[in-house]
Write a protein that holds these residues in place. Structure first.
Motif, mmCIF file in Angstrom:
data_model
loop_
_atom_site.group_PDB
_atom_site.id
_atom_site.type_symbol
_atom_site.label_atom_id
_atom_site.label_comp_id
_atom_site.label_asym_id
_atom_site.label_seq_id
_atom_site.Cartn_x
_atom_site.Cartn_y
_atom_site.Cartn_z
ATOM 1 N N HIS A 8 13.033 114.157 -8.990
ATOM 2 C CA HIS A 8 13.246 113.117 -8.390
ATOM 3 C C HIS A 8 14.077 112.894 -7.090
ATOM 4 O O HIS A 8 13.720 112.173 -6.083
ATOM 5 C CB HIS A 8 13.732 112.067 -9.455
ATOM 6 C CG HIS A 8 13.256 111.925 -10.673
ATOM 7 N ND1 HIS A 8 11.781 111.491 -10.817
ATOM 8 C CD2 HIS A 8 13.771 112.544 -11.967
ATOM 9 C CE1 HIS A 8 11.536 111.971 -12.164
ATOM 10 N NE2 HIS A 8 12.646 112.138 -12.845
ATOM 11 N N LEU A 12 13.061 111.882 -3.274
ATOM 12 C CA LEU A 12 13.846 110.871 -2.263
ATOM 13 C C LEU A 12 13.944 111.502 -0.758
ATOM 14 O O LEU A 12 13.470 111.200 0.151
ATOM 15 C CB LEU A 12 15.085 110.454 -2.888
ATOM 16 C CG LEU A 12 16.172 109.818 -2.029
ATOM 17 C CD1 LEU A 12 15.616 108.610 -1.691
ATOM 18 C CD2 LEU A 12 17.684 109.926 -2.555
ATOM 19 N N TYR A 251 11.469 104.604 -2.693
ATOM 20 C CA TYR A 251 11.666 105.424 -3.780
ATOM 21 C C TYR A 251 11.736 104.508 -5.045
ATOM 22 O O TYR A 251 11.539 104.857 -6.177
ATOM 23 C CB TYR A 251 13.242 105.895 -3.293
ATOM 24 C CG TYR A 251 13.774 106.839 -4.391
ATOM 25 C CD1 TYR A 251 13.113 108.014 -4.796
ATOM 26 C CD2 TYR A 251 14.507 106.205 -5.250
ATOM 27 C CE1 TYR A 251 13.735 108.933 -5.871
ATOM 28 C CE2 TYR A 251 15.073 107.124 -6.262
ATOM 29 C CZ TYR A 251 14.524 108.474 -6.480
ATOM 30 O OH TYR A 251 15.038 109.206 -7.697
ATOM 31 N N TYR A 254 8.657 104.206 -6.586
ATOM 32 C CA TYR A 254 8.454 105.551 -7.200
ATOM 33 C C TYR A 254 9.217 105.647 -8.665
ATOM 34 O O TYR A 254 8.719 106.037 -9.732
ATOM 35 C CB TYR A 254 9.000 106.673 -6.469
ATOM 36 C CG TYR A 254 9.108 108.149 -7.035
ATOM 37 C CD1 TYR A 254 8.059 108.862 -7.231
ATOM 38 C CD2 TYR A 254 10.359 108.405 -7.602
ATOM 39 C CE1 TYR A 254 8.331 110.253 -7.844
ATOM 40 C CE2 TYR A 254 10.691 109.568 -8.165
ATOM 41 C CZ TYR A 254 9.498 110.362 -8.503
ATOM 42 O OH TYR A 254 9.801 111.424 -8.985
#
Ligand SMILES: Cc1cc2nc3c(=O)[nH]c(=O)nc-3n(C[C@H](O)[C@H](O)[C@H](O)COP(=O)(O)O)c2cc1C
Length: 309
Positions: A8, A12, A251, A254
């Motif tokens: 993750h 980013l 982000y 996401y």
């Protein structure tokens, strides 16, 4: 970086810089071979490249087996950790204590090179315990080098194996950049990447007068936006969108998707605590991130979060 540079976090960073090489957390050979770390090894093939996997281990056969797996998964580089001083890692006889065993390190590198054509790189310290003079680093490098090995990443501090915690080992031993600079002078054909205490892109540019590359750890993790000019200023590539709001918004969208796939907000949102570092509403923003994690509901707070950065 353990607990930091997971899939993750790397997502980013790819919103901010396309050109930097991203590294996984250290994954041990034992965990890979026993199938315990599928999640840690997973990466997003569409967005993450170039991405390197960092392995922790000291058995050439195991490292070769893991290098083969990582090669098949599509990683761009295999990096061997020879810098971690933690007790757990010392018990496993890998990490920084391997600096005292250059012959074994060399065997590990060769074993991996035999099974993959990917670059096999090493991340080490400038020394370990009392072995803190430049000669030690020079001899270590000379012993592990081979014609296929192109890159050495050096954290410019010694590792103290007894008496300092891993955290202290990242701040107490003094930084000795001159040892890394000298290494580049003595091994001009080896790509030398410097690491340790580098705070921003201006400092990185200064180091690049002496060495080939710069690795940022905490400064980038704690304040991801400092990497927004890397593509333009370091790689002479087209600049990335530096718009904090757009990056955060992408982000967070996401994170919503990932939450539906079972990745909790506590895992995904922790990486954006620092996206607003030093900005006017940083405190309020961090509190709202924390609240969002606790409430486990991002949808309600998404717009407010973006408006605070
Ligand atoms: C939370 C944390 C986890 C880390 N995990 C790793 C790791 O898995 N592998 C590694 O090579 N270094 C690891 N490091 C060390 C960093 O990569 C880096 O060498 C060190 O922090 C010095 O660089 P910096 O001052 O830019 O952070 C870690 C550092 C931190 C703070």
């Amino acid at each position: 970086m353990m607990q930091c540079t997971d899939i993750h976090d790397r997502y980013l960073f790819r919103l901010i810089t396309k050109k930097s090489i991203l590294y996984t957390e250290m994954v041990t050979t034992g965990a890979i071979i026993h199938g315990e770390c599928i999640e840690q090894l997973r990466f997003n093939d569409l967005v993450e490249h170039p991405v390197a996997v960092q392995l922790g281990g000291s058995d050439p056969k195991d490292l070769a087996a893991c290098a083969k797996i990582c090669d098949a998964m599509g990683y761009d580089e295999i990096n061997l950790n020879v810098g971690c001083p933690s007790e757990r890692v010392q018990k496993g006889a890998f990490g920084a204590c391997l600096m005292k065993e250059p012959t074994l390190v060399s065997e590990c590198i060769e074993a991996m090179q035999e099974v993959t054509t990917l670059p096999v790189t090493v991340k080490c310290r400038i020394g370990v315990d009392d072995n803190d003079d430049y000669e030690f680093l020079h001899n270590f490098t000379e012993s592990i080098m081979n014609p296929l090995m192109q890159t050495l990443i050096v954290h410019a501090r010694v590792a103290i194996l007894k008496g300092l915690s891993p955290r202290q080992n990242r701040s107490v031993p003094p930084l000795k950049y001159d040892h890394v600079y000298q290494l580049k002078k003595d091994f001009p054909n080896l790509e030398i990447v410097i690491n340790g205490g580098i705070q921003n892109i201006n400092e990185s540019i200064q180091h690049l007068n002496e060495v080939d590359g710069v690795m940022l750890g905490r400064s980038a993790y704690d304040n991801p936006m400092i990497t927004s000019q890397v593509d333009e200023l370091i790689f002479n590539a087209s600049p990335q969108i530096c718009d904090r709001k757009k990056i955060l918004n992408s982000y967070l969208l996401y994170c919503l998707e990932q939450n539906d796939l079972g990745h909790s907000y506590s895992r995904t949102l922790k990486h954006v605590f620092g996206i607003n570092k030093g900005m006017p509403h940083a405190r309020k923003y961090r509190k709202l991130i924390l609240d969002t994690m606790q409430q486990n509901n991002l949808q309600n707070n998404l717009e407010d979060l973006v408006s605070l950065v």
